[in-house]
Design a protein around this motif. Structure first.
Motif, PDB file in Angstrom:
ATOM      1  N   GLU A  36      58.172 -83.605 -18.155  1.00 11.97           N
ATOM      2  CA  GLU A  36      56.915 -83.463 -17.429  1.00 11.97           C
ATOM      3  C   GLU A  36      56.029 -84.688 -17.622  1.00 11.97           C
ATOM      4  OE1 GLU A  36      55.284 -79.760 -18.751  1.00 11.97           O
ATOM      5  OE2 GLU A  36      56.730 -78.582 -17.604  1.00 11.97           O
ATOM      6  N   GLN A  37      55.996 -85.219 -18.843  1.00 14.62           N
ATOM      7  CA  GLN A  37      55.211 -86.435 -19.099  1.00 14.62           C
ATOM      8  C   GLN A  37      55.774 -87.608 -18.306  1.00 14.62           C
ATOM      9  OE1 GLN A  37      55.489 -87.029 -23.283  1.00 14.62           O
ATOM     10  NE2 GLN A  37      53.820 -85.622 -23.789  1.00 14.62           N
ATOM     11  N   CYS A  38      57.076 -87.752 -18.327  1.00 11.19           N
ATOM     12  CA  CYS A  38      57.707 -88.877 -17.640  1.00 11.19           C
ATOM     13  C   CYS A  38      57.525 -88.801 -16.134  1.00 11.19           C
ATOM     14  CB  CYS A  38      59.189 -88.947 -17.998  1.00 11.19           C
ATOM     15  SG  CYS A  38      59.475 -89.580 -19.672  1.00 11.19           S
ATOM     16  N   GLU A  39      57.471 -87.613 -15.588  1.00 10.93           N
ATOM     17  CA  GLU A  39      57.292 -87.462 -14.147  1.00 10.93           C
ATOM     18  C   GLU A  39      55.916 -87.942 -13.700  1.00 10.93           C
ATOM     19  OE1 GLU A  39      58.257 -83.469 -12.973  1.00 10.93           O
ATOM     20  OE2 GLU A  39      60.356 -83.693 -13.561  1.00 10.93           O
ATOM     21  N   GLN A  40      54.991 -88.119 -14.646  1.00  9.02           N
ATOM     22  CA  GLN A  40      53.646 -88.588 -14.317  1.00  9.02           C
ATOM     23  C   GLN A  40      53.535 -90.111 -14.352  1.00  9.02           C
ATOM     24  OE1 GLN A  40      51.608 -86.270 -13.179  1.00  9.02           O
ATOM     25  NE2 GLN A  40      53.221 -84.800 -13.665  1.00  9.02           N
ATOM     26  N   GLU A  42      54.082 -94.051 -13.308  1.00  6.92           N
ATOM     27  CA  GLU A  42      53.966 -94.682 -11.990  1.00  6.92           C
ATOM     28  C   GLU A  42      55.311 -94.779 -11.269  1.00  6.92           C
ATOM     29  OE1 GLU A  42      52.592 -98.958 -10.067  1.00  6.92           O
ATOM     30  OE2 GLU A  42      52.084 -98.495 -12.147  1.00  6.92           O
ATOM     31  N   HIS A  43      56.328 -95.209 -12.002  1.00  8.91           N
ATOM     32  CA  HIS A  43      57.646 -95.379 -11.377  1.00  8.91           C
ATOM     33  C   HIS A  43      58.204 -94.045 -10.874  1.00  8.91           C
ATOM     34  CE1 HIS A  43      61.252 -97.607 -10.477  1.00  8.91           C
ATOM     35  NE2 HIS A  43      61.990 -96.751 -11.164  1.00  8.91           N
ATOM     36  N   CYS A  44      58.052 -92.996 -11.678  1.00  8.12           N
ATOM     37  CA  CYS A  44      58.558 -91.678 -11.274  1.00  8.12           C
ATOM     38  C   CYS A  44      57.750 -91.099 -10.117  1.00  8.12           C
ATOM     39  CB  CYS A  44      58.542 -90.715 -12.461  1.00  8.12           C
ATOM     40  SG  CYS A  44      59.800 -91.079 -13.697  1.00  8.12           S
ATOM     41  N   VAL A  45      56.446 -91.308 -10.144  1.00 10.43           N
ATOM     42  CA  VAL A  45      55.599 -90.813  -9.054  1.00 10.43           C
ATOM     43  C   VAL A  45      56.012 -91.470  -7.744  1.00 10.43           C
ATOM     44  CG1 VAL A  45      53.240 -90.812  -8.139  1.00 10.43           C
ATOM     45  CG2 VAL A  45      53.656 -90.185 -10.525  1.00 10.43           C
ATOM     46  N   GLU A  52      60.043 -86.777  -1.587  1.00 11.40           N
ATOM     47  CA  GLU A  52      59.305 -85.779  -0.812  1.00 11.40           C
ATOM     48  C   GLU A  52      59.173 -86.192   0.654  1.00 11.40           C
ATOM     49  OE1 GLU A  52      55.704 -85.313  -3.054  1.00 11.40           O
ATOM     50  OE2 GLU A  52      56.666 -83.960  -4.497  1.00 11.40           O
ATOM     51  N   ALA A  53      58.999 -87.495   0.908  1.00  8.23           N
ATOM     52  CA  ALA A  53      58.925 -87.977   2.291  1.00  8.23           C
ATOM     53  C   ALA A  53      60.257 -87.754   3.001  1.00  8.23           C
ATOM     54  CB  ALA A  53      58.554 -89.454   2.320  1.00  8.23           C
ATOM     55  N   CYS A  54      61.346 -88.017   2.302  1.00  8.50           N
ATOM     56  CA  CYS A  54      62.673 -87.798   2.885  1.00  8.50           C
ATOM     57  C   CYS A  54      62.893 -86.312   3.164  1.00  8.50           C
ATOM     58  CB  CYS A  54      63.747 -88.328   1.942  1.00  8.50           C
ATOM     59  SG  CYS A  54      65.420 -88.067   2.554  1.00  8.50           S
ATOM     60  N   GLU A  55      62.526 -85.470   2.200  1.00  5.63           N
ATOM     61  CA  GLU A  55      62.708 -84.019   2.391  1.00  5.63           C
ATOM     62  C   GLU A  55      61.886 -83.519   3.567  1.00  5.63           C
ATOM     63  OE1 GLU A  55      61.704 -82.494  -1.463  1.00  5.63           O
ATOM     64  OE2 GLU A  55      63.774 -82.637  -2.170  1.00  5.63           O
ATOM     65  N   ALA A  56      60.671 -84.028   3.729  1.00  2.00           N
ATOM     66  CA  ALA A  56      59.830 -83.628   4.860  1.00  2.00           C
ATOM     67  C   ALA A  56      60.443 -84.076   6.172  1.00  2.00           C
ATOM     68  CB  ALA A  56      58.428 -84.210   4.693  1.00  2.00           C
ATOM     69  N   ARG A  57      60.956 -85.290   6.172  1.00  2.00           N
ATOM     70  CA  ARG A  57      61.582 -85.833   7.386  1.00  2.00           C
ATOM     71  C   ARG A  57      62.822 -85.017   7.769  1.00  2.00           C
ATOM     72  NH1 ARG A  57      61.845 -90.625   5.562  1.00  2.00           N
ATOM     73  NH2 ARG A  57      63.980 -90.554   4.785  1.00  2.00           N
ATOM     74  N   VAL A  58      63.644 -84.687   6.790  1.00  2.00           N
ATOM     75  CA  VAL A  58      64.876 -83.937   7.053  1.00  2.00           C
ATOM     76  C   VAL A  58      64.556 -82.510   7.488  1.00  2.00           C
ATOM     77  CG1 VAL A  58      66.930 -82.960   5.947  1.00  2.00           C
ATOM     78  CG2 VAL A  58      66.328 -85.348   5.545  1.00  2.00           C
ATOM     79  N   SER A  59      63.601 -81.887   6.832  1.00  2.00           N
ATOM     80  CA  SER A  59      63.302 -80.494   7.183  1.00  2.00           C
ATOM     81  C   SER A  59      62.581 -80.374   8.529  1.00  2.00           C
ATOM     82  CB  SER A  59      62.472 -79.832   6.084  1.00  2.00           C
ATOM     83  OG  SER A  59      61.222 -80.465   5.967  1.00  2.00           O
ATOM     84  N   GLU A  70      70.272 -90.149  -2.084  1.00  2.00           N
ATOM     85  CA  GLU A  70      69.896 -91.411  -2.727  1.00  2.00           C
ATOM     86  C   GLU A  70      68.503 -91.315  -3.357  1.00  2.00           C
ATOM     87  OE1 GLU A  70      69.183 -96.121  -1.643  1.00  2.00           O
ATOM     88  OE2 GLU A  70      70.163 -94.828  -0.174  1.00  2.00           O
ATOM     89  N   GLU A  71      67.563 -90.710  -2.638  1.00  2.00           N
ATOM     90  CA  GLU A  71      66.204 -90.566  -3.148  1.00  2.00           C
ATOM     91  C   GLU A  71      66.169 -89.656  -4.367  1.00  2.00           C
ATOM     92  OE1 GLU A  71      67.143 -90.413  -0.022  1.00  2.00           O
ATOM     93  OE2 GLU A  71      65.889 -91.795   1.123  1.00  2.00           O
ATOM     94  N   LEU A  72      66.974 -88.600  -4.327  1.00  2.00           N
ATOM     95  CA  LEU A  72      67.037 -87.693  -5.468  1.00  2.00           C
ATOM     96  C   LEU A  72      67.596 -88.405  -6.691  1.00  2.00           C
ATOM     97  CD1 LEU A  72      66.839 -84.903  -6.793  1.00  2.00           C
ATOM     98  CD2 LEU A  72      69.123 -84.414  -5.887  1.00  2.00           C
ATOM     99  N   PHE A  73      68.671 -89.147  -6.508  1.00  2.00           N
ATOM    100  CA  PHE A  73      69.261 -89.883  -7.627  1.00  2.00           C
ATOM    101  C   PHE A  73      68.304 -90.943  -8.169  1.00  2.00           C
ATOM    102  CE2 PHE A  73      73.932 -88.976  -6.308  1.00  2.00           C
ATOM    103  CZ  PHE A  73      73.864 -87.738  -6.937  1.00  2.00           C
ATOM    104  N   ASP A  74      67.565 -91.602  -7.282  1.00  2.00           N
ATOM    105  CA  ASP A  74      66.591 -92.598  -7.735  1.00  2.00           C
ATOM    106  C   ASP A  74      65.514 -91.950  -8.604  1.00  2.00           C
ATOM    107  OD1 ASP A  74      67.967 -94.583  -6.423  1.00  2.00           O
ATOM    108  OD2 ASP A  74      66.588 -94.641  -4.689  1.00  2.00           O
ATOM    109  N   PHE A  75      65.020 -90.788  -8.170  1.00  2.00           N
ATOM    110  CA  PHE A  75      64.002 -90.084  -8.947  1.00  2.00           C
ATOM    111  C   PHE A  75      64.555 -89.644 -10.298  1.00  2.00           C
ATOM    112  CE2 PHE A  75      62.348 -85.910 -10.231  1.00  2.00           C
ATOM    113  CZ  PHE A  75      61.082 -86.305 -10.627  1.00  2.00           C
ATOM    114  N   LEU A  76      65.733 -89.021 -10.292  1.00  2.00           N
ATOM    115  CA  LEU A  76      66.320 -88.543 -11.544  1.00  2.00           C
ATOM    116  C   LEU A  76      66.624 -89.697 -12.492  1.00  2.00           C
ATOM    117  CD1 LEU A  76      68.712 -85.755 -10.223  1.00  2.00           C
ATOM    118  CD2 LEU A  76      66.474 -85.473 -11.320  1.00  2.00           C
ATOM    119  N   HIS A  77      67.073 -90.819 -11.935  1.00  2.00           N
ATOM    120  CA  HIS A  77      67.355 -91.991 -12.766  1.00  2.00           C
ATOM    121  C   HIS A  77      66.072 -92.502 -13.427  1.00  2.00           C
ATOM    122  CE1 HIS A  77      69.194 -95.711 -14.136  1.00  2.00           C
ATOM    123  NE2 HIS A  77      68.182 -96.348 -13.588  1.00  2.00           N
TER     124      HIS A  77
END
Length: 92
Positions: A36-40, A42-45, A52-59, A70-77
């Motif tokens: 949770e700390q790491c998700e805050q 700058e790079h993770c945000v 989230e932009a990709c998910e909105a576009r796809v949905s 790719e976006e999911l893997f980038d975030f998790l990485h």
């Protein structure tokens, strides 16, 4: 015979067992807090915003072949990179 049955029923005292269970603190996985700390950061945000932009576009499309893998893997990485540094400091 009735007295022994009553003693057997009250000797277990289930009310005390329930109270003891309530008093125990719930264990919290420190990895969850670190994530949770790491998700805050700058790079993770930034990576989460792209995801989230990709998910909105796809949905928003009814028929698309696009996936947000790719976006999911980038975030998790990004998150796991941060977590690795913090988690290993804790176990030393």
């Amino acid at each position: 015979m009735v007295l022994t049955e009553e003693k057997m029923l009250t000797n277990g005292e289930p009310d005390e067992v329930e109270e003891e269970e309530e008093e125990e603190e719930e264990l919290v996985d420190p990895l969850v807090a670190i994530r949770e700390q790491c998700e805050q950061t700058e790079h993770c945000v930034h990576a989460r915003e792209k995801l989230e932009a990709c998910e909105a576009r796809v949905s928003s499309r009814s028929q698309t072949l696009e996936e947000c893998t790719e976006e999911l893997f980038d975030f998790l990485h990004a998150r796991d990179h941060c977590v690795a540094h913090k988690a290993f400091k804790m176990i030393k």
